[in-house]
Motif scaffolding. Structure first.
Motif, PDB file in Angstrom:
ATOM      1  N   ASN A 130      44.880  30.020  34.294  1.00  0.00           N
ATOM      2  CA  ASN A 130      43.946  29.748  33.196  1.00  0.00           C
ATOM      3  C   ASN A 130      44.267  28.456  32.456  1.00  0.00           C
ATOM      4  N   VAL A 165      42.680  43.712  29.999  1.00  0.00           N
ATOM      5  CA  VAL A 165      41.622  42.797  30.436  1.00  0.00           C
ATOM      6  C   VAL A 165      40.431  42.998  29.503  1.00  0.00           C
ATOM      7  N   ILE A 179      44.067  38.632  29.504  1.00  0.00           N
ATOM      8  CA  ILE A 179      44.368  39.155  30.835  1.00  0.00           C
ATOM      9  C   ILE A 179      45.887  39.126  30.948  1.00  0.00           C
ATOM     10  N   VAL A 206      37.030  37.101  32.222  1.00  0.00           N
ATOM     11  CA  VAL A 206      36.717  38.507  31.980  1.00  0.00           C
ATOM     12  C   VAL A 206      35.207  38.671  32.025  1.00  0.00           C
ATOM     13  N   ARG A 222      37.145  32.103  37.615  1.00  0.00           N
ATOM     14  CA  ARG A 222      36.577  31.296  36.537  1.00  0.00           C
ATOM     15  C   ARG A 222      35.327  30.533  37.004  1.00  0.00           C
ATOM     16  N   GLU A 255      38.076  41.361  36.041  1.00  0.00           N
ATOM     17  CA  GLU A 255      38.411  39.972  36.351  1.00  0.00           C
ATOM     18  C   GLU A 255      37.535  39.412  37.469  1.00  0.00           C
ATOM     19  N   ALA A 286      41.263  33.088  36.035  1.00  0.00           N
ATOM     20  CA  ALA A 286      40.327  34.213  36.015  1.00  0.00           C
ATOM     21  C   ALA A 286      39.565  34.249  34.699  1.00  0.00           C
ATOM     22  N   LYS A 318      44.837  36.838  43.454  1.00  0.00           N
ATOM     23  CA  LYS A 318      45.614  36.075  42.474  1.00  0.00           C
ATOM     24  C   LYS A 318      47.031  35.902  43.025  1.00  0.00           C
TER      25      LYS A 318
END
Length: 491
Positions: A271, A381, A400, A48, A64, A61, A46, A87
């Motif tokens: 991530n 976040v 996050i 931000v 990516r 969120e 993810a 997620k």
């Protein structure tokens, strides 16, 4: 409302994310105000993004991929570019993020029933993304051929028909069976959905494209659809951040280099593009270690990445024997970095008294840092600017995470974020933990950190490398696709 075109795939991982990013860059290079959009995404990678109009919230969120596509457009990411993000936390359940904020948790079957309510949020974000834009390029999820899920679909044809967005179908020739996958999609789609498809393209072709001329004729015979082009294997795509953890299964170790960095492939790894700047360094070899394999004894650095399920992944970490490998690595004088969930795992204990992550509420940590973590309901976040304590250099990244970490080793913080100490460092300085994602993206810090390990690093402008890779992808698409025709069909 801006004009729009949508890319849907004959299956997952056919390359839609990179193609949308590349087309966004093509449109931007032509002077168009372009935006990306993905109604629903499933990823633990993810980013931000801004929540427009919410000045009190740190951020929200999104996937990516949409963060990367926003960069390709030259605009700031917004939560409305990816209104629904799933997620995965277990094999059957996921955390549901709606317009950047945690909406709740749902098992797969429950989520199917929830989709009808989420379509309103998708269409609301859709209207906002198009404001002030000339063109919106939409990315589907999975495949429209999943007709068993069609009645509640919000990600593919369910969205395309509601928003009246024409669709280009993407077939992946690298996996084989591309003629059948394109023709089969045509065959099984209901007429309402089939009408939305204005043509197709073939992706990931290697070799002499003329050898596929008969294949294109066969697809035209079966479907009547026009072909917008055949895209070669895009080498530059390897220099772009990856979103889907499925790519980790295909990563092979490269040639031996001065520093080997071992990264355990956690079941709920999150991530993992944190490692991309290290992979770009010519003296660094990054090795993702799958379950069942030992952490390599010749690694100079072990990085424990983020996790969507810290306690669950910590238990699996021990099952794999990685805790013993890590202890041996430390005895040899090896260095360790834990990021976010990986930072939490390095401590003495991780407790989850409210059962936020699941039924297991307490786990013994790896004991490399004298800290403990307690999971708390409120999620942090935010994008951050920070400063590395050991190297006194600027950092930029994002947080996050759930949980609050305390303990004696936090008196040696790894960073100062907004004036507040973050992370922890062991007494010998060889074990570092932080909640900040993206720290390796800071070029000066990365160079000094590698220098502290005896490796010559730095000299690479990582963000500029990403921009160059996007430009190279765009140039390839201009050469091999009829971009004029694709953009002309947007409505």
């Amino acid at each position: 409302m801006a004009k729009a075109i949508m890319l849907q795939g004959t299956g997952s991982d056919v390359g839609k994310t990179v193609l949308v990013a590349g087309l966004c860059r093509v449109a931007r290079n032509r002077g168009l105000k372009v935006r990306p959009f993905k109604p629903q995404n499933m990823s633990n990678n993810a980013a931000v993004a801004d929540i427009p109009g919410d000045n009190n919230h740190g951020g929200g969120e999104i996937g990516r991929a949409q963060w990367l596509q926003a960069i390709a457009c030259g605009v700031a990411p917004s939560v409305h570019m990816n209104p629904v993000l799933l997620k995965p936390q277990t094999d059957v359940g996921a955390q549901v993020i709606v317009q950047g904020k945690v909406f709740g948790e749902a098992r797969a079957r429950d989520y199917q029933a929830l989709k009808g309510r989420l379509m309103d949020a998708v269409l609301d974000s859709w209207g906002k993304v198009g404001e002030g834009a000339d063109l919106v390029i939409v990315e589907g999820a999975g495949s429209p051929a999943e007709i068993n899920l069609r009645s509640r679909d919000i990600a593919n044809m369910g969205f395309a028909t509601r928003a009246d967005v024409p669709v280009v179908l993407v077939g992946d020739i690298d996996r084989g069976g591309v003629i059948a996958s394109v023709a089969g999609t045509h065959l099984i789609l209901p007429e309402e959905d089939r009408r939305m498809i204005v043509g197709y393209l073939i992706n990931k072709f290697r070799g002499d494209v003329s050898l596929f001329d008969d294949g294109l004729k066969a697809i035209e015979k079966f479907t009547g659809w026009r072909c917008f082009g055949v895209v070669p294997w895009l080498k530059a795509a390897a220099r772009l951040p990856s979103e889907d953890s499925v790519v980790l299964e295909r990563l092979a170790s490269g040639e031996a280099r001065a520093l080997k960095v071992a990264v355990p492939m956690l079941g709920r790894i999150a991530n993992f593009d944190d490692l991309d700047p290290l992979k770009a360094e010519p003296q660094v070899e990054v090795v993702f270690v799958p379950p069942g394999k030992k952490l390599p004894a010749d690694a100079g650095l072990v990085v424990i990445p983020g996790s969507k399920s810290t306690i669950g992944d910590l238990l699996k970490f021990r099952e794999n024997g990685w805790d013993r490998d890590l202890a041996a690595h430390r005895k040899r004088g090896g260095h360790v970095i834990g990021i976010c969930g990986g930072f939490q795992m390095l401590g003495r204990t991780v407790r989850d008294p409210n059962g936020i992550e699941g039924s297991v509420t307490d786990a013994e940590g790896l004991g490399l840092l004298d800290i403990e973590t307690v999971m708390e309901p409120e999620k942090t976040v935010r994008n951050v600017s920070a400063r590395s304590v050991p190297f006194d250099l600027p950092l930029e990244g994002y947080e996050i995470h759930l949980g609050r970490t305390t303990g004696p080793d936090t008196v040696r913080p790894s960073a100062i974020i907004n004036g507040i100490e973050d992370g922890a460092i062991s007494a010998d300085g060889k074990v570092i933990g932080t909640y900040m994602h993206g720290l390796f993206g800071a070029d000066a810090f990365r160079g000094k950190f590698l220098e502290s390990l005896g490796i010559r690093g730095g000299g690479i402008d990582y963000r500029a490398e990403v921009e160059r890779a996007l430009d190279e992808v765009a140039a390839e698409l201009e050469n091999h696709l009829d971009c004029d025709a694709i953009f002309a069909l947007a409505r």
